[in-house]
Design a protein around this motif. Sequence first.
Motif, short mmCIF file in Angstrom:
data_model
loop_
_atom_site.label_atom_id
_atom_site.label_comp_id
_atom_site.label_asym_id
_atom_site.label_seq_id
_atom_site.Cartn_x
_atom_site.Cartn_y
_atom_site.Cartn_z
N TYR A 77 0.84 -1.21 0.00
CA TYR A 77 0.00 0.00 0.00
C TYR A 77 0.88 1.25 0.00
O TYR A 77 0.68 2.16 -0.81
N TYR A 78 1.85 1.32 0.90
CA TYR A 78 2.71 2.49 0.95
C TYR A 78 3.58 2.58 -0.30
O TYR A 78 3.80 3.68 -0.83
N GLN A 79 4.08 1.47 -0.80
CA GLN A 79 4.89 1.51 -2.02
C GLN A 79 4.06 2.00 -3.21
O GLN A 79 4.56 2.77 -4.03
N ARG A 80 2.81 1.56 -3.31
CA ARG A 80 1.93 2.04 -4.40
C ARG A 80 1.73 3.55 -4.31
O ARG A 80 1.46 4.21 -5.31
N ASN A 81 1.87 4.08 -3.12
CA ASN A 81 1.72 5.52 -2.90
C ASN A 81 3.07 6.23 -2.84
O ASN A 81 3.19 7.31 -2.26
N ASN A 82 4.07 5.60 -3.45
CA ASN A 82 5.41 6.18 -3.65
C ASN A 82 6.24 6.41 -2.39
O ASN A 82 7.12 7.26 -2.36
N PHE A 83 5.96 5.65 -1.33
CA PHE A 83 6.82 5.64 -0.16
C PHE A 83 7.95 4.65 -0.44
O PHE A 83 7.74 3.62 -1.09
N CYS A 84 9.14 4.96 0.06
CA CYS A 84 10.31 4.10 -0.12
C CYS A 84 10.79 3.62 1.24
O CYS A 84 10.61 4.30 2.25
N PHE A 85 11.45 2.48 1.24
CA PHE A 85 12.06 1.98 2.47
C PHE A 85 13.28 2.83 2.79
O PHE A 85 14.07 3.16 1.90
N LEU A 86 13.43 3.20 4.04
CA LEU A 86 14.62 3.95 4.44
C LEU A 86 15.83 3.02 4.50
O LEU A 86 16.95 3.44 4.26
N PHE A 87 15.59 1.76 4.79
CA PHE A 87 16.64 0.74 4.80
C PHE A 87 16.27 -0.31 3.77
O PHE A 87 15.12 -0.74 3.69
N SER A 88 17.23 -0.74 2.99
CA SER A 88 16.97 -1.65 1.87
C SER A 88 16.41 -3.00 2.32
O SER A 88 15.57 -3.58 1.64
#
Length: 194
Positions: free
Chosen positions: A155-166
Motif C-alpha cells: 500500500y505504501y509503495q503504491r503511494n510512492n513511499f520508499c524503504f529507508l533501509f533496503s
Amino acid sequence: MGFLADHCSLHLLTREILDTCQPFSCGNVDLDEFFMEDAMPYKEKLLGKTYCYLLDDDPRIIVCAFTLSNDSIKVDQLPNSRKKKINGSMPREKQMRRYPAALIGRLGVNIDYAGKGIGSELLDFLKKWFVQADNKTGCRYLIVDAFNMPSVLQYYQRNNFCFLFSTEEQEATNSSMQLPLKTRYMYYDLIQVQ
C-alpha cells in the motif's frame, strides 16, 4: 475528485466525536483500540494529534482516521547508499544531520469503506497538506513505521513511499531491533508534490 473530498469532512478527533460516533473499526485490533481509547491521552500528552474524516450524510460514521506527530530523518544513522540519496537531493550548503518530517503514527480506514481507494486518497491529501503555504513548520518528508505485512508495505509503495533501509536485516542492525521486525520505516519526499 474523490470520496473523502466529495462526501466527507475533516475534523480533529475529539472526545465528543468519539462519544457520538459509531465505534470505529479498521479491522486491526491495535489500531482500533488506539483510535477509540488512546488517541485522547496521546493528544493530552502532546505526543500527536488524531484527525478523522466524518461522512457528511451521517456524521456518526468515521470513514478514516490518522495520527500525526513531528519527527525527522536522521541521516547520520543511515547506511551510506541511503545517506547519499537523501543528501543528494539537497544543495550542498543545505545538507544537515537530520531533516524535518511528519510521522504518520497511525492510519486506518473504516472496514466498511475498505478497498475503495480511500487510503490512497488520504495519503494524497497529507502530501498536499504539508506543502501548503499556511503550514506552520518546515516539513520535507512524510514518514511511517508501517506494519511489516505485505499488504501494508505494498500500500505504501503504491503511494510512492520508499524503504529507508533496503532490507529488514539492515534496518534491524541500524535500529538495534530484533528480527523479524514488526514495522518497516518508510518515507515520502514532499519535494515531489511542489
